[in-house]
Scaffold this motif. Sequence first.
Motif, PDB file in Angstrom:
ATOM      1  N   HIS A   1      -2.297 125.899 -12.718  1.00  0.00           N
ATOM      2  CA  HIS A   1      -1.801 125.342 -13.959  1.00  0.00           C
ATOM      3  C   HIS A   1      -0.360 124.906 -13.732  1.00  0.00           C
ATOM      4  O   HIS A   1       0.430 125.614 -13.137  1.00  0.00           O
ATOM      5  N   HIS A   2      -0.046 123.721 -14.217  1.00  0.00           N
ATOM      6  CA  HIS A   2       1.265 123.132 -14.000  1.00  0.00           C
ATOM      7  C   HIS A   2       2.071 123.188 -15.292  1.00  0.00           C
ATOM      8  O   HIS A   2       1.530 123.011 -16.376  1.00  0.00           O
ATOM      9  N   THR A   3       3.362 123.390 -15.159  1.00  0.00           N
ATOM     10  CA  THR A   3       4.213 123.403 -16.338  1.00  0.00           C
ATOM     11  C   THR A   3       4.894 122.057 -16.534  1.00  0.00           C
ATOM     12  O   THR A   3       5.324 121.750 -17.628  1.00  0.00           O
TER      13      THR A   3
ATOM     14  N   ALA B   1      -3.628 122.250 -17.445  1.00  0.00           N
ATOM     15  CA  ALA B   1      -4.752 122.436 -16.530  1.00  0.00           C
ATOM     16  C   ALA B   1      -4.895 121.253 -15.567  1.00  0.00           C
ATOM     17  O   ALA B   1      -5.187 121.434 -14.389  1.00  0.00           O
ATOM     18  N   THR B   2      -4.681 120.021 -16.070  1.00  0.00           N
ATOM     19  CA  THR B   2      -4.847 118.843 -15.220  1.00  0.00           C
ATOM     20  C   THR B   2      -3.579 118.484 -14.465  1.00  0.00           C
ATOM     21  O   THR B   2      -3.642 117.859 -13.413  1.00  0.00           O
ATOM     22  N   GLY B   3      -2.418 118.847 -15.016  1.00  0.00           N
ATOM     23  CA  GLY B   3      -1.156 118.521 -14.353  1.00  0.00           C
ATOM     24  C   GLY B   3      -0.539 117.214 -14.812  1.00  0.00           C
ATOM     25  O   GLY B   3       0.494 116.806 -14.314  1.00  0.00           O
ATOM     26  N   TYR B   4      -1.170 116.556 -15.790  1.00  0.00           N
ATOM     27  CA  TYR B   4      -0.673 115.273 -16.289  1.00  0.00           C
ATOM     28  C   TYR B   4      -0.686 115.268 -17.806  1.00  0.00           C
ATOM     29  O   TYR B   4      -1.637 115.733 -18.423  1.00  0.00           O
ATOM     30  N   GLY B   5       0.371 114.702 -18.405  1.00  0.00           N
ATOM     31  CA  GLY B   5       0.407 114.546 -19.850  1.00  0.00           C
ATOM     32  C   GLY B   5      -0.509 113.409 -20.268  1.00  0.00           C
ATOM     33  O   GLY B   5      -1.019 112.655 -19.426  1.00  0.00           O
TER      34      GLY B   5
ATOM     35  N   LEU C   1       4.895 120.025 -19.823  1.00  0.00           N
ATOM     36  CA  LEU C   1       3.566 119.928 -20.415  1.00  0.00           C
ATOM     37  C   LEU C   1       3.406 121.029 -21.454  1.00  0.00           C
ATOM     38  O   LEU C   1       3.782 122.172 -21.213  1.00  0.00           O
ATOM     39  N   THR C   2       2.836 120.670 -22.597  1.00  0.00           N
ATOM     40  CA  THR C   2       2.713 121.652 -23.674  1.00  0.00           C
ATOM     41  C   THR C   2       1.274 122.013 -24.013  1.00  0.00           C
ATOM     42  O   THR C   2       1.008 123.143 -24.408  1.00  0.00           O
ATOM     43  N   SER C   3       0.339 121.094 -23.877  1.00  0.00           N
ATOM     44  CA  SER C   3      -1.048 121.413 -24.251  1.00  0.00           C
ATOM     45  C   SER C   3      -1.776 122.108 -23.102  1.00  0.00           C
ATOM     46  O   SER C   3      -1.429 121.947 -21.939  1.00  0.00           O
ATOM     47  N   ALA C   4      -2.803 122.859 -23.458  1.00  0.00           N
ATOM     48  CA  ALA C   4      -3.592 123.575 -22.452  1.00  0.00           C
ATOM     49  C   ALA C   4      -4.297 122.606 -21.510  1.00  0.00           C
ATOM     50  O   ALA C   4      -4.368 122.831 -20.303  1.00  0.00           O
ATOM     51  N   LYS C   5      -4.813 121.500 -22.055  1.00  0.00           N
ATOM     52  CA  LYS C   5      -5.495 120.507 -21.228  1.00  0.00           C
ATOM     53  C   LYS C   5      -4.522 119.879 -20.228  1.00  0.00           C
ATOM     54  O   LYS C   5      -4.844 119.701 -19.054  1.00  0.00           O
TER      55      LYS C   5
ATOM     56  N   ILE D   1      -7.741 113.955  -9.026  1.00  0.00           N
ATOM     57  CA  ILE D   1      -6.586 113.739  -9.904  1.00  0.00           C
ATOM     58  C   ILE D   1      -6.752 114.530 -11.199  1.00  0.00           C
ATOM     59  O   ILE D   1      -5.814 115.183 -11.658  1.00  0.00           O
ATOM     60  N   GLU D   2      -7.947 114.494 -11.787  1.00  0.00           N
ATOM     61  CA  GLU D   2      -8.201 115.222 -13.036  1.00  0.00           C
ATOM     62  C   GLU D   2      -8.024 116.722 -12.865  1.00  0.00           C
ATOM     63  O   GLU D   2      -7.608 117.415 -13.792  1.00  0.00           O
ATOM     64  N   GLN D   3      -8.324 117.239 -11.680  1.00  0.00           N
ATOM     65  CA  GLN D   3      -8.161 118.665 -11.404  1.00  0.00           C
ATOM     66  C   GLN D   3      -6.707 119.021 -11.097  1.00  0.00           C
ATOM     67  O   GLN D   3      -6.379 120.197 -10.984  1.00  0.00           O
ATOM     68  N   GLY D   4      -5.844 118.028 -10.967  1.00  0.00           N
ATOM     69  CA  GLY D   4      -4.457 118.284 -10.609  1.00  0.00           C
ATOM     70  C   GLY D   4      -4.328 118.778  -9.180  1.00  0.00           C
ATOM     71  O   GLY D   4      -3.422 119.532  -8.847  1.00  0.00           O
TER      72      GLY D   4
END
Length: 117
Positions: free
Chosen positions: A8-10, A26-30, A19-23, A61-64
């Motif tokens: 999980h990326h901050t 989890a993905t690493g992208y806003g 990043l603020t949302s859980a999604k 990419i979606e998995q970060g």
Amino acid sequence: MNAAATTHHTNCLRCGRKLTSAKSTATGYGPTCTRKVKAAAKAEIVAQYKPHQVAKAEELIEQGALIPLRTGIYLAPSADGTRTYKAHRTACSCPAGIKGLHPCKHRIAAHILSLAA
């Protein structure tokens, strides 16, 4: 990459914002960067690579899974998560990338991310 190895990326992996949302964490992208990455993938990438290759790269990419090291260079995990490779839009240090017969998913993902930058 399996679900247990997902980090999980901050901060956004593209722009660096928090990043603020859980999604997003989890993905690493806003959400804005996710749209830009997807648009970049569709614009130039679809014409150069086969659809199944693009789908695998988009999944990474979606998995970060790609972590930026330097401009245009990313750290990419192996399928089982035991090794990491350095990927750039023109080359990758994974076994498929070294052989160079076909572009690997790491290289295509790095290409997509470099276009979205």
